[in-house]
Design a protein around this motif. Structure first.
Motif, PDB file in Angstrom:
ATOM      1  N   TYR A 181      40.797  30.234  36.479  1.00 57.07           N
ATOM      2  CA  TYR A 181      39.528  30.240  35.762  1.00 57.07           C
ATOM      3  C   TYR A 181      39.308  28.900  35.061  1.00 57.07           C
ATOM      4  N   ASP A 182      40.341  28.403  34.386  1.00 57.46           N
ATOM      5  CA  ASP A 182      40.224  27.169  33.615  1.00 57.46           C
ATOM      6  C   ASP A 182      39.894  25.983  34.519  1.00 57.46           C
ATOM      7  N   ILE A 185      36.185  26.274  35.621  1.00 57.43           N
ATOM      8  CA  ILE A 185      35.265  26.024  34.501  1.00 57.43           C
ATOM      9  C   ILE A 185      35.201  24.550  34.155  1.00 57.43           C
ATOM     10  N   TRP A 189      31.655  22.822  34.536  1.00 59.93           N
ATOM     11  CA  TRP A 189      30.937  22.601  33.276  1.00 59.93           C
ATOM     12  C   TRP A 189      31.493  21.445  32.451  1.00 59.93           C
ATOM     13  N   CYS A 195      37.421  27.555  27.853  1.00 64.08           N
ATOM     14  CA  CYS A 195      37.666  28.468  28.974  1.00 64.08           C
ATOM     15  C   CYS A 195      37.059  29.836  28.666  1.00 64.08           C
ATOM     16  N   ASN A 197      35.738  32.807  30.273  1.00 66.47           N
ATOM     17  CA  ASN A 197      35.713  33.459  31.584  1.00 66.47           C
ATOM     18  C   ASN A 197      34.439  34.252  31.828  1.00 66.47           C
ATOM     19  N   LEU A 200      31.789  32.445  33.809  1.00 66.64           N
ATOM     20  CA  LEU A 200      32.210  32.319  35.207  1.00 66.64           C
ATOM     21  C   LEU A 200      32.057  33.658  35.930  1.00 66.64           C
TER      22      LEU A 200
END
Length: 243
Positions: A181-182, A185, A189, A195, A197, A200
């Motif tokens: 996820y990190d 992102i 962005w 982060c 989530n 996302l």
């Protein structure tokens, strides 16, 4: 005759390393074995294998330290094979630069498939010439046209927003690999974005609604729960510009 690929297995359990060695040799890979972290580091720097299978629980050092150190000077593919099943261990290893993460016990067919994916990615594309710069990429019925910056499914325009297109393109660049996820992102962005989530997940829900026949059973983008997302491997690439 062995093939051109050499795999380093960094594993201190002889029974596991012996099985992996037997499987890889049966599939025509050259194999090297390291039973400690220091030995693995020496062999990576001295022999430059094509791919590393890494256990995190080596007797003299934690595998995450090996990943951190190796990533300072090489992008050699690293597949973690570990008994650690907690999500934070997977996220940490992937964020530090591991290319994939398999938990023990594992199937040899799955391991071989993951190895083939990493070697294809290593040989086909580099970070300096990413596959999404131009041309057309196909994954099943989905087609990404990088020149037009559009995604089509079964011939129809999916009408993705700019950010949705960027997410799909990023996942396609690393097709077959888990992106945290990190990582996603910060690439979409910016590095200063927290982060979050949720933003996302909202974008991913919209993407799946537009791309998938059944968003609840996706065939293009898969969720690695608690870790991130993985796109299915591509089926075709055409680098010629559309006329």
């Amino acid at each position: 005759m062995g093939n051109k690929y050499t795999i380093l297995i960094a594993e201190d359990e002889n029974s596991i390393s012996s099985i992996m060695q037997m499987v890889f040799k049966a599939n025509n890979y050259n194999v090297q074995i390291a039973s400690s972290g220091s030995q693995a580091m020496m062999m990576i720097s001295s022999y430059c294998p094509d791919l590393v299978i890494l256990d995190l629980g080596l007797p003299d050092m934690d595998g995450v330290e090996i990943i951190r150190s190796v990533r300072e000077w090489t992008s050699i593919p690293i597949i973690v094979v570990s008994a650690r099943t907690h999500e934070r261990d997977k996220v940490e290893a992937l964020d530090l630069g591991a290319d994939d993460y398999i938990t023990k016990p594992f199937g040899t067919a799955e391991l071989l498939a993951r190895v083939r994916t990493e070697l294809r990615h290593k040989n086909s594309f580099s970070s300096n010439s990413p596959q999404m710069q131009h041309g057309v990429l196909s994954i099943g019925k989905m087609v990404i046209d990088y020149d037009k910056r559009h995604v089509y499914v079964d011939g129809r325009d999916a009408n993705l927003t700019q950010n949705e297109y960027k997410i799909v393109s990023l996942l396609a660049k690393y097709a077959g690999k888990v992106l945290t996820y990190d990582f996603i992102i910060k690439n979409i962005w910016g590095p200063n974005m927290k982060c979050d989530n949720q933003i996302l997940r909202v974008n991913m829900a919209n993407i799946r609604r537009k791309l998938e026949d059944n968003p609840g059973e996706p065939v293009y983008i898969f969720t690695e729960i608690g870790v991130g997302y993985r796109m299915a491997e591509f089926t075709g690439v055409n680098n010629e510009k559309s006329l």
